[in-house]
Design a protein around this motif. Structure first.
Motif, short mmCIF file in Angstrom:
data_model
loop_
_atom_site.label_atom_id
_atom_site.label_comp_id
_atom_site.label_asym_id
_atom_site.label_seq_id
_atom_site.Cartn_x
_atom_site.Cartn_y
_atom_site.Cartn_z
N VAL A 119 28.00 32.61 36.38
CA VAL A 119 29.07 31.63 36.53
C VAL A 119 30.39 32.19 36.02
CG1 VAL A 119 28.57 30.49 34.31
CG2 VAL A 119 29.72 29.22 36.15
N GLY A 120 30.34 33.04 35.00
CA GLY A 120 31.57 33.64 34.49
C GLY A 120 32.23 34.53 35.52
N ASP A 121 31.42 35.40 36.17
CA ASP A 121 31.98 36.27 37.20
C ASP A 121 32.52 35.44 38.37
OD1 ASP A 121 31.55 38.65 35.88
OD2 ASP A 121 29.64 39.07 36.88
N ALA A 122 31.75 34.44 38.81
CA ALA A 122 32.18 33.63 39.95
C ALA A 122 33.49 32.91 39.64
CB ALA A 122 31.10 32.62 40.31
N ALA A 123 33.62 32.37 38.44
CA ALA A 123 34.85 31.67 38.07
C ALA A 123 36.04 32.61 38.10
CB ALA A 123 34.70 31.04 36.69
N ARG A 124 35.87 33.80 37.58
CA ARG A 124 36.98 34.76 37.57
C ARG A 124 37.32 35.24 38.98
NH1 ARG A 124 34.30 35.74 32.64
NH2 ARG A 124 32.80 37.17 33.60
N LEU A 125 36.32 35.38 39.84
CA LEU A 125 36.57 35.78 41.21
C LEU A 125 37.32 34.70 41.98
CD1 LEU A 125 33.10 37.41 41.87
CD2 LEU A 125 35.29 38.62 41.83
N VAL A 126 37.00 33.44 41.72
CA VAL A 126 37.74 32.34 42.36
C VAL A 126 39.20 32.36 41.92
CG1 VAL A 126 37.99 29.83 42.46
CG2 VAL A 126 35.73 30.87 42.76
N LEU A 127 39.45 32.58 40.63
CA LEU A 127 40.82 32.65 40.16
C LEU A 127 41.57 33.83 40.78
CD1 LEU A 127 40.80 31.76 36.36
CD2 LEU A 127 41.37 30.31 38.31
N ASP A 128 40.90 34.96 40.92
CA ASP A 128 41.53 36.11 41.56
C ASP A 128 41.92 35.76 43.00
OD1 ASP A 128 42.05 39.18 41.55
OD2 ASP A 128 40.84 38.81 43.36
N ARG A 129 41.03 35.08 43.71
CA ARG A 129 41.33 34.66 45.07
C ARG A 129 42.57 33.78 45.10
NH1 ARG A 129 36.88 31.24 48.45
NH2 ARG A 129 35.80 33.24 48.22
N VAL A 130 42.64 32.82 44.20
CA VAL A 130 43.76 31.89 44.16
C VAL A 130 45.08 32.62 43.91
CG1 VAL A 130 44.78 30.03 42.79
CG2 VAL A 130 42.39 29.87 43.54
N GLU A 131 45.05 33.56 42.98
CA GLU A 131 46.27 34.31 42.68
C GLU A 131 46.72 35.13 43.88
OE1 GLU A 131 45.21 36.60 39.28
OE2 GLU A 131 45.06 34.84 37.96
N ARG A 132 45.79 35.67 44.63
CA ARG A 132 46.15 36.50 45.78
C ARG A 132 46.70 35.67 46.93
NH1 ARG A 132 44.40 41.71 45.14
NH2 ARG A 132 43.02 42.00 43.35
N VAL A 133 46.06 34.53 47.25
CA VAL A 133 46.53 33.75 48.39
C VAL A 133 47.88 33.09 48.12
CG1 VAL A 133 44.18 33.35 49.23
CG2 VAL A 133 45.29 31.62 47.79
N ALA A 134 48.28 33.03 46.86
CA ALA A 134 49.61 32.49 46.56
C ALA A 134 50.71 33.34 47.21
CB ALA A 134 49.82 32.43 45.05
N ALA A 135 50.41 34.60 47.50
CA ALA A 135 51.39 35.48 48.14
C ALA A 135 51.35 35.41 49.66
CB ALA A 135 51.14 36.92 47.69
N ALA A 136 50.44 34.64 50.22
CA ALA A 136 50.32 34.53 51.67
C ALA A 136 51.42 33.63 52.22
CB ALA A 136 48.96 33.98 52.05
N PRO A 137 51.74 33.74 53.51
CA PRO A 137 52.73 32.83 54.11
C PRO A 137 52.30 31.38 53.98
CG PRO A 137 52.20 34.65 55.60
CD PRO A 137 51.22 34.72 54.47
N ALA A 138 53.28 30.49 53.89
CA ALA A 138 52.97 29.05 53.84
C ALA A 138 52.15 28.67 55.06
CB ALA A 138 54.25 28.24 53.79
N GLY A 139 51.05 27.99 54.83
CA GLY A 139 50.16 27.67 55.94
C GLY A 139 49.52 26.32 55.74
N GLY A 140 48.51 26.07 56.53
CA GLY A 140 47.81 24.80 56.44
C GLY A 140 46.58 24.80 57.32
#
Length: 360
Positions: free
Chosen positions: A134-155
């Motif tokens: 669960v620790g690794d999964a939680a950190r991987l989810v946060l990494d995903r969130v930080e990365r997609v913040a740089a993606a173009p505005a979408g929906g």
């Protein structure tokens, strides 16, 4: 047995393999459905925190695993004004709630025989199945969130139509992000292009509904932002799933080599969710009591309409309300779900939520 735990947060495998007999002596097999982006709402499952110690402990475990982001996410979870459409709010908190509800069901002594996660719900399913700690999964989810913040505005946009029907109205950057049912297709893409597609669909008489998301999940738009995530996944040590985990990426049981492949998980937020096909595969294995371990009730609603469920008269049970209703609504929904499981012969004990369902 209630309270039985397996290493690294995996569900207790002995219960999974043995099954639990119903009152007629036939095994009752439970499958968890774990929802993703679009199912979230403010204060989802907050009412269970003080009523259900197993749920609370699992939420605490995830918030601790989030590290420095944990206190802020805990505060955001209980915030009546939280921006629920943002990936930074929705993704980690959906992961936390889905995971904690899975742990709660296991704490009842009802370990599922199969798991099927939708979008970020697949990460929660992977943690419950022991693919990731669960620790690794939680950190991987946060990494995903930080990365997609740089993606173009979408929906994302839900359409009451099949894939072939929406095809003529798409633009190159707008793609099918999820196929949830024969007439439930989700589109994803950059905000402006998605808006133009929505206008054409509505002009053609098709019903559309925006998905609460400011990110074009499950579309190639995210690929550049997620380019470095493969290396992050490669730094953890995943294991083959200890419980059959049906993947929305492949619409089949996750194979051992897929479970340990960093590329599979790095690409998962970019590839479409084939939920209907994955549900077909799950139900082709025979009847299950389907439990939606997450907010929104959307997967439960889709599952109820599946021909295999309707033919078999199978039960589909959401653990949470479909929309915000206060702490008492959370406890009432969970108590009702527990009663359905008991009516099927499963050894669900009286819960704090049942006792306090009438509270505020």
């Amino acid at each position: 047995m209630p309270g039985t735990e397996a290493p690294d947060g995996a569900l207790p495998g002995a219960l999974v393999r043995a099954g639990v007999p119903d009152r007629a002596g036939a095994p009752v097999r439970v499958a968890l459905l774990l929802p993703g982006q679009g199912a979230q709402y403010r204060r989802m499952a907050v009412g269970l925190y003080d009523a259900e110690p197993v749920f609370a402990a699992a939420m605490d475990e995830v918030f601790e695993a989030f590290g420095p982001a944990g206190p802020g996410l805990r505060a955001a979870w209980t915030d009546d004004g939280a921006p629920t459409e943002t990936a930074a709010w929705a993704q980690p908190l959906l992961f936390a709630v889905d995971y904690a509800l899975g742990r709660l069901v296991a704490g009842w002594g009802v370990a599922p025989s199969a798991l099927l996660g939708h979008s970020v719900g697949e990460m929660a399913a992977a943690a419950l199945a022991g693919v990731f700690s669960v620790g690794d999964a939680a950190r991987l989810v946060l990494d995903r969130v930080e990365r997609v913040a740089a993606a173009p505005a979408g929906g994302m946009l839900a359409v009451a139509a099949g894939v072939a029907e929406v095809g003529p109205y798409l633009e190159p950057e707008v793609v099918v992000g999820a196929v949830n049912a024969p007439r439930h297709t989700v589109l994803a893409g950059p905000r402006e292009a998605l808006g133009r597609v929505a206008e054409r669909l509505e002009a053609a008489g098709l019903v559309t509904l925006p998905v609460p998301s400011d990110t074009a999940f499950h579309s190639p738009v995210l690929a550049p932002a997620l380019a470095g995530s493969r290396a992050v996944f490669a730094r953890v040590a995943p294991l083959p799933a200890a419980v059959p985990l049906y993947s929305g990426v492949t619409a089949a049981v996750l194979a051992p080599h897929e479970a340990v492949d960093p590329g599979f998980w790095a690409d998962q937020p970019v590839r479409p969710v084939l939920f209907r096909a994955a549900l077909d595969a799950l139900l082709s294995d025979g009847p299950y009591l389907l439990v939606e371990a997450g907010p929104g009730g959307g997967l439960a609603g889709i599952a109820r309409r599946h021909p295999a469920v309707r033919r078999a008269g199978g039960a589909v049970v959401p653990l949470l309300p479909s929309r915000p209703g206060g702490d008492a609504a959370d406890r009432t929904a969970l108590a009702r779900a527990a009663e359905v499981l008991r009516s099927r012969g499963l050894p669900v004990p009286p819960s704090g939520a049942a006792v306090r369902a009438g509270g505020s």
